[in-house]
Motif scaffolding. Structure first.
Motif, short mmCIF file in Angstrom:
data_model
loop_
_atom_site.label_atom_id
_atom_site.label_comp_id
_atom_site.label_asym_id
_atom_site.label_seq_id
_atom_site.Cartn_x
_atom_site.Cartn_y
_atom_site.Cartn_z
N PHE A 160 10.95 -8.12 -2.31
CA PHE A 160 11.41 -8.48 -3.65
C PHE A 160 10.21 -8.69 -4.57
O PHE A 160 10.11 -8.08 -5.63
N ASN A 161 9.29 -9.59 -4.20
CA ASN A 161 7.97 -9.69 -4.82
C ASN A 161 6.98 -9.37 -3.71
O ASN A 161 6.84 -10.14 -2.76
N CYS A 162 6.29 -8.24 -3.84
CA CYS A 162 5.50 -7.77 -2.70
C CYS A 162 4.29 -8.66 -2.41
O CYS A 162 3.80 -8.72 -1.29
N GLY A 163 3.79 -9.36 -3.44
CA GLY A 163 2.67 -10.28 -3.24
C GLY A 163 1.31 -9.63 -3.30
O GLY A 163 0.30 -10.32 -3.35
N VAL A 164 1.24 -8.29 -3.29
CA VAL A 164 -0.07 -7.63 -3.22
C VAL A 164 -0.32 -6.66 -4.38
O VAL A 164 -1.41 -6.10 -4.48
N CYS A 165 0.66 -6.43 -5.26
CA CYS A 165 0.42 -5.54 -6.40
C CYS A 165 -0.23 -6.35 -7.53
O CYS A 165 -0.31 -7.58 -7.46
N PHE A 166 -0.66 -5.65 -8.57
CA PHE A 166 -1.35 -6.34 -9.66
C PHE A 166 -0.48 -7.44 -10.27
O PHE A 166 -0.93 -8.56 -10.49
N LYS A 167 0.79 -7.11 -10.56
CA LYS A 167 1.65 -8.10 -11.23
C LYS A 167 1.87 -9.33 -10.36
O LYS A 167 1.88 -10.45 -10.84
N CYS A 168 2.08 -9.11 -9.06
CA CYS A 168 2.26 -10.25 -8.16
C CYS A 168 1.00 -11.10 -8.12
O CYS A 168 1.06 -12.33 -8.19
N ILE A 169 -0.18 -10.44 -8.00
CA ILE A 169 -1.44 -11.19 -7.89
C ILE A 169 -1.72 -11.92 -9.21
O ILE A 169 -2.12 -13.09 -9.20
N VAL A 226 8.77 -10.79 -10.43
CA VAL A 226 7.74 -10.19 -11.27
C VAL A 226 7.35 -8.79 -10.83
O VAL A 226 6.69 -8.06 -11.55
N CYS A 227 7.73 -8.41 -9.60
CA CYS A 227 7.20 -7.19 -8.98
C CYS A 227 8.01 -5.96 -9.37
O CYS A 227 9.24 -5.97 -9.32
N TRP A 228 7.30 -4.89 -9.74
CA TRP A 228 7.97 -3.62 -10.01
C TRP A 228 7.67 -2.61 -8.90
O TRP A 228 8.19 -1.52 -8.90
ZN LIG Z 1 4.34 -6.87 -6.23
#
Ligand SMILES: [Zn+2]
Length: 375
Positions: A273-282, A264-266
């Motif tokens: 790969f998915n940073c876990g801390v950006c808006f899309k990940c959260i 999901v992460c851009w």
């Molecule tokens: Zn992310």
């Protein structure tokens, strides 16, 4: 703006584009499948670029007659949405009759929530999944592209579908240079370019929706726009308006392949790969909590510091509020998350207030200066 389609190999198509300013761009799209060498696939991206820059578009070779008939309708949509930013232009090309020969049904597949939802729920009619390098993944980010492609290959194999792999410089060599806004203006036309280029294999291409019908707004891929890029050979289907993101996550949360390969992460902060801390990940993590699902691709608890530090737009705030409401409805309570979201939204309001006061001060000072004698 002139468009010359150049001879290329069976698996590669190239267009040389010359703008009225004399700038040249050479755009190449290649795939593990043979591509359509007519000018048709270049019409959607060139039409959007032409309208944005107020440049008429001239093709040196024929364009499919159905696609040409859709172009004025697509222009009406853009002019209705963006009457100041977009302009009516002329498109000059000889019309060709398409051949309806392929029977495949493709679906764009980035590995995100929308594409997994469409791939899973439309599995009976989908014959191919389509992965593109050069759109959300920068063309020069080979490492991320390799990892994303490996995930897409595994996911497609588990879903029992062949994967069409496409690599294109359309965004990097053309869209970004003008520049065109990827989200609001260009990405739907860029997807249409890829779909039309696959006309030897596909008669229908699904474009997974970003928004449900209750959240629609002018956006580069839209149910009013995508079908207008269709040709005699390929029809575009903007898929799913009746299920919102949380509904989609609930559905894919029950699918092992989706939970294993979700991407999901851009932002890919720190190369993750998915940073876990950006808006899309959260936002996705909140959705997974609502669904009671866990994804190996997006592991761990929600990072509250990251939530409270988010730089939010109005739309982000809307989505986070919706996510919290859905959590409450689902009986999932997380006071820390509620506090963190509140903090991020309060900070946004504070920033808006400061910006407003700065703007007001500027206006007052300009007026004061304007009244000074001798000015
Ligand atoms: Zn992310």
């Amino acid at each position: 703006m002139t468009v010359r389609v150049e001879d290329s190999a069976a698996h590669r198509i190239t267009a040389r584009i010359v703008t009225p300013l004399g700038d040249e761009a050479t755009v190449t799209t290649e795939s593990n499948y043979e591509l359509d060498h007519s000018a048709t696939s270049w019409l959607p991206p060139l039409l959007v670029a032409g309208m944005r820059k107020k440049w008429n578009v001239e093709f040196d070779s024929p364009v499919d007659s159905t696609a040409l008939r859709g172009a004025p309708e697509a222009q009406k949509v853009f002019l209705d949405w963006y009457p100041k930013r977009f302009h009516a232009i002329s498109v000059s090309a000889d019309a060709s009759d398409g051949v309806l020969s392929a029977r495949g049904v493709g679906c764009f597949f980035s590995g995100g929530v929308d594409s997994f939802y469409s791939a899973i729920t439309q599995s009976q009619r989908i014959t191919h999944l389509i992965f593109v390098h050069g759109f959300d993944i920068a063309i020069d980010d080979e490492d991320l592209a390799d990892r994303a492609l490996a995930g897409a290959r595994d996911a497609a194999a588990e879903l029992g579908k062949p994967l069409i792999e496409v690599r294109t410089t359309l965004r990097s060599a053309f869209g970004n240079r003008l520049p065109l806004d990827w989200g609001y203006d260009f990405h739907g036309a860029a997807l249409a370019h890829v779909g039309l280029a696959l006309s030897q294999h596909l008669s229908t291409v699904l474009i997974p929706s970003s928004n449900s019908r209750w959240e629609l707004l002018p956006w580069g891929s839209h149910p009013d726009l995508d079908p207008l890029w269709s040709s005699s050979s390929v029809t575009f289907d903007h898929h799913e308006l009746d299920v919102n993101r949380l509904g989609k996550i609930r559905r894919i949360g029950r699918n092992e392949t989706a939970m294993k390969h979700l991407r999901v992460c851009w932002e890919n902060r720190d190369g993750r790969f998915n940073c876990g801390v950006c808006f899309k990940c959260i936002r996705t993590k909140i959705g997974l909590a609502v669904a009671g699902a866990e994804s190996a691709a997006l592991p761990g608890d929600i990072d509250m510091l990251a939530v409270s530090s988010l730089i939010l737009t109005n739309r982000h705030s809307f989505h986070l509020r919706n996510g919290l409401a859905a959590m409450e409805e689902a009986g999932v309570t997380d006071e820390d998350l509620v506090k963190a979201v509140d903090k991020a939204i309060r900070r946004r309001h504070w920033r808006q207030g400061v910006a407003y006061l700065r703007g007001a001060r500027f206006v007052v000072m300009a007026r004061v200066r304007g009244r000074r004698p001798g000015r």
